[in-house]
Write an enzyme that holds these catalytic residues in place. Structure first.
Site, PDB file in Angstrom:
ATOM      1  N   PRO A 132       7.423   1.741  12.196  1.00 28.19           N
ATOM      2  CA  PRO A 132       7.738   2.787  11.243  1.00 28.19           C
ATOM      3  C   PRO A 132       6.524   3.388  10.532  1.00 28.19           C
ATOM      4  O   PRO A 132       5.621   2.661  10.101  1.00 28.19           O
ATOM      5  CB  PRO A 132       8.665   2.094  10.232  1.00 28.19           C
ATOM      6  CG  PRO A 132       8.456   0.644  10.440  1.00 28.19           C
ATOM      7  CD  PRO A 132       8.081   0.474  11.880  1.00 28.19           C
ATOM      8  N   ASN A 133       6.551   4.693  10.459  1.00 27.84           N
ATOM      9  CA  ASN A 133       5.579   5.524   9.724  1.00 27.84           C
ATOM     10  C   ASN A 133       4.229   5.659  10.415  1.00 27.84           C
ATOM     11  O   ASN A 133       3.380   6.417   9.948  1.00 27.84           O
ATOM     12  CB  ASN A 133       5.376   4.988   8.285  1.00 27.84           C
ATOM     13  CG  ASN A 133       6.634   5.113   7.461  1.00 27.84           C
ATOM     14  OD1 ASN A 133       7.218   6.193   7.408  1.00 27.84           O
ATOM     15  ND2 ASN A 133       7.086   4.046   6.864  1.00 27.84           N
ATOM     16  N   ARG A 167      -1.512  11.317   6.063  1.00 25.70           N
ATOM     17  CA  ARG A 167      -1.455  10.830   4.678  1.00 25.70           C
ATOM     18  C   ARG A 167      -2.272   9.540   4.577  1.00 25.70           C
ATOM     19  O   ARG A 167      -2.543   8.884   5.571  1.00 25.70           O
ATOM     20  CB  ARG A 167      -0.010  10.490   4.254  1.00 25.70           C
ATOM     21  CG  ARG A 167       0.968  11.609   4.416  1.00 25.70           C
ATOM     22  CD  ARG A 167       1.309  12.234   3.059  1.00 25.70           C
ATOM     23  NE  ARG A 167       1.960  13.524   3.277  1.00 25.70           N
ATOM     24  CZ  ARG A 167       3.237  13.679   3.590  1.00 25.70           C
ATOM     25  NH1 ARG A 167       4.007  12.624   3.700  1.00 25.70           N
ATOM     26  NH2 ARG A 167       3.752  14.873   3.790  1.00 25.70           N
ATOM     27  N   TYR A 217      -5.477   3.969   5.931  1.00 23.27           N
ATOM     28  CA  TYR A 217      -5.191   3.871   7.368  1.00 23.27           C
ATOM     29  C   TYR A 217      -6.141   4.692   8.244  1.00 23.27           C
ATOM     30  O   TYR A 217      -6.005   4.686   9.460  1.00 23.27           O
ATOM     31  CB  TYR A 217      -3.732   4.277   7.640  1.00 23.27           C
ATOM     32  CG  TYR A 217      -2.744   3.384   6.927  1.00 23.27           C
ATOM     33  CD1 TYR A 217      -2.680   2.025   7.223  1.00 23.27           C
ATOM     34  CD2 TYR A 217      -1.893   3.886   5.943  1.00 23.27           C
ATOM     35  CE1 TYR A 217      -1.786   1.190   6.562  1.00 23.27           C
ATOM     36  CE2 TYR A 217      -0.999   3.057   5.280  1.00 23.27           C
ATOM     37  CZ  TYR A 217      -0.949   1.722   5.596  1.00 23.27           C
ATOM     38  OH  TYR A 217      -0.074   0.895   4.937  1.00 23.27           O
ATOM     39  N   ASN A 232       2.163  -3.063  16.617  1.00 28.09           N
ATOM     40  CA  ASN A 232       1.983  -2.818  15.193  1.00 28.09           C
ATOM     41  C   ASN A 232       3.372  -2.527  14.648  1.00 28.09           C
ATOM     42  O   ASN A 232       3.885  -1.411  14.792  1.00 28.09           O
ATOM     43  CB  ASN A 232       1.030  -1.654  14.927  1.00 28.09           C
ATOM     44  CG  ASN A 232       0.745  -1.510  13.426  1.00 28.09           C
ATOM     45  OD1 ASN A 232       1.474  -2.054  12.595  1.00 28.09           O
ATOM     46  ND2 ASN A 232      -0.299  -0.774  13.089  1.00 28.09           N
ATOM     47  N   ALA A 255       5.825  -1.977   8.464  1.00 29.22           N
ATOM     48  CA  ALA A 255       6.429  -2.754   7.372  1.00 29.22           C
ATOM     49  C   ALA A 255       7.463  -3.759   7.861  1.00 29.22           C
ATOM     50  O   ALA A 255       7.741  -4.751   7.167  1.00 29.22           O
ATOM     51  CB  ALA A 255       7.049  -1.799   6.358  1.00 29.22           C
ATOM     52  N   GLU A 298      -0.123  -9.213  17.758  1.00 26.51           N
ATOM     53  CA  GLU A 298       0.213  -8.521  16.508  1.00 26.51           C
ATOM     54  C   GLU A 298      -1.008  -7.748  16.017  1.00 26.51           C
ATOM     55  O   GLU A 298      -2.111  -8.299  15.964  1.00 26.51           O
ATOM     56  CB  GLU A 298       0.647  -9.547  15.451  1.00 26.51           C
ATOM     57  CG  GLU A 298       0.937  -8.931  14.090  1.00 26.51           C
ATOM     58  CD  GLU A 298       1.348  -9.967  13.045  1.00 26.51           C
ATOM     59  OE1 GLU A 298       1.550 -11.157  13.402  1.00 26.51           O
ATOM     60  OE2 GLU A 298       1.456  -9.566  11.871  1.00 26.51           O
ATOM     61  N   HIS A 355      -2.607  -4.800  13.102  1.00 27.66           N
ATOM     62  CA  HIS A 355      -2.512  -3.963  11.908  1.00 27.66           C
ATOM     63  C   HIS A 355      -3.832  -3.239  11.699  1.00 27.66           C
ATOM     64  O   HIS A 355      -4.904  -3.823  11.892  1.00 27.66           O
ATOM     65  CB  HIS A 355      -2.198  -4.798  10.664  1.00 27.66           C
ATOM     66  CG  HIS A 355      -0.938  -5.575  10.812  1.00 27.66           C
ATOM     67  ND1 HIS A 355       0.291  -4.984  10.711  1.00 27.66           N
ATOM     68  CD2 HIS A 355      -0.726  -6.876  11.118  1.00 27.66           C
ATOM     69  CE1 HIS A 355       1.219  -5.898  10.938  1.00 27.66           C
ATOM     70  NE2 HIS A 355       0.629  -7.052  11.194  1.00 27.66           N
ATOM     71  N   ARG A 365      -4.261  -7.091   0.823  1.00 29.96           N
ATOM     72  CA  ARG A 365      -3.493  -6.045   0.130  1.00 29.96           C
ATOM     73  C   ARG A 365      -2.436  -6.691  -0.789  1.00 29.96           C
ATOM     74  O   ARG A 365      -2.593  -7.819  -1.209  1.00 29.96           O
ATOM     75  CB  ARG A 365      -2.875  -5.110   1.173  1.00 29.96           C
ATOM     76  CG  ARG A 365      -3.957  -4.391   2.014  1.00 29.96           C
ATOM     77  CD  ARG A 365      -3.349  -3.406   2.970  1.00 29.96           C
ATOM     78  NE  ARG A 365      -2.632  -2.349   2.265  1.00 29.96           N
ATOM     79  CZ  ARG A 365      -1.800  -1.490   2.873  1.00 29.96           C
ATOM     80  NH1 ARG A 365      -1.605  -1.574   4.173  1.00 29.96           N
ATOM     81  NH2 ARG A 365      -1.171  -0.562   2.171  1.00 29.96           N
TER      82      ARG A 365
HETATM   83  O1  CA2 Z   1      -2.040  -1.903   8.519  1.00 29.41           O
HETATM   84  C1  CA2 Z   1      -1.105  -1.668   9.282  1.00 29.41           C
HETATM   85  O2  CA2 Z   1      -1.269  -1.279  10.453  1.00 29.41           O
HETATM   86  C2  CA2 Z   1       0.334  -1.814   8.780  1.00 29.41           C
HETATM   87  O3  CA2 Z   1       1.131  -2.353   9.837  1.00 29.41           O
HETATM   88  C3  CA2 Z   1       0.787  -0.421   8.417  1.00 29.41           C
HETATM   89  C4  CA2 Z   1       2.166  -0.375   7.747  1.00 29.41           C
HETATM   90  C5  CA2 Z   1       2.234  -1.363   6.592  1.00 29.41           C
HETATM   91  O4  CA2 Z   1       3.558  -1.391   6.061  1.00 29.41           O
HETATM   92  C6  CA2 Z   1       1.834  -2.758   7.002  1.00 29.41           C
HETATM   93  O5  CA2 Z   1       1.867  -3.594   5.874  1.00 29.41           O
HETATM   94  C7  CA2 Z   1       0.438  -2.766   7.600  1.00 29.41           C
HETATM   95  C8  CA2 Z   1       2.458   1.029   7.207  1.00 29.41           C
HETATM   96  C9  CA2 Z   1       2.263   2.112   8.186  1.00 29.41           C
HETATM   97  C10 CA2 Z   1       2.294   3.392   7.424  1.00 29.41           C
HETATM   98  O6  CA2 Z   1       1.452   4.290   8.051  1.00 29.41           O
HETATM   99  C11 CA2 Z   1       1.175   5.432   7.388  1.00 29.41           C
HETATM  100  C12 CA2 Z   1       0.125   6.164   7.870  1.00 29.41           C
HETATM  101  C13 CA2 Z   1      -0.231   7.328   7.269  1.00 29.41           C
HETATM  102  C14 CA2 Z   1       0.473   7.786   6.170  1.00 29.41           C
HETATM  103  C15 CA2 Z   1       1.529   7.046   5.685  1.00 29.41           C
HETATM  104  C16 CA2 Z   1       1.890   5.872   6.305  1.00 29.41           C
END
Ligand code: CA2
Length: 148
Positions: A10-11, A18, A23, A74, A77, A98, A100, A107
């Site tokens: 997701p996301n 963003r 990221y 990946n 969340a 896995e 990230h 964090r």
């Molecule tokens: O660090 C990572 O790759 C995560 O898997 C990213 C997830 C986060 O919930 C994990 O704790 C760690 C979130 C991905 C959200 O990605 C975005 C990218 C750009 C803008 C908004 C969200």
């Protein structure tokens, strides 16, 4: 030829649009292009899938062994919440790495725990987009090790 599925949760389709401070500024299509170039040099095939939906990710994990020898995941969340994703990983007989972008251990405390960590080969985090390349090499090393 060895085939690896790179599965993003997701996301992650929002990468580069963003929160570049957390990221990075690279988009998911650009990361996938860099992965493809690296995979070609390493002599492996890659497939890519991204979904914002837990069930779709589970379907992809369950189907992966039909076509792939390993999964780089990946889970976004869902990493921190999904028993269902953990069960799906445990149910397949191919290795999962896995991944990230961020260092989840540095964090918020709710990101420190990974539901899936006990059922994967290993975890790569904190290296940004370069982590995807590291994960490909880790998967190749793991597959070679299991064949030795
Ligand atoms: O660090 C990572 O790759 C995560 O898997 C990213 C997830 C986060 O919930 C994990 O704790 C760690 C979130 C991905 C959200 O990605 C975005 C990218 C750009 C803008 C908004 C969200």
């Amino acid at each position: 030829m060895t085939s690896i599925l790179i599965l993003n949760g997701p996301n992650l389709n929002m990468l580069g649009k963003r929160e570049p401070d957390i990221y990075g500024a690279t988009t998911l299509p650009r990361i996938e292009a860099a992965c493809s170039a690296h995979a070609e040099a390493r002599g492996v095939l890659l497939s890519f899938q991204q979904s914002n939906h837990e069930g779709t990710l589970i379907d992809a994990i369950q189907a992966a062994p039909e076509n792939h020898q390993g999964i780089i995941l990946n889970a976004g969340a869902y990493t921190h919440t999904s028993v269902a994703l953990r069960d799906a990983i445990a149910s397949v007989d191919i290795p999962v790495v896995e991944l990230h972008l961020s260092n989840i251990h540095a964090r918020e405390s709710f990101r420190h725990h990974s539901m899936i960590a006990p059922v994967v080969v290993g975890q790569i985090c904190g290296f940004g987009a370069a982590g995807y390349i590291l994960a490909i090499d880790a998967m190749i090393a793991s597959l070679n090790e299991s064949m030795a």
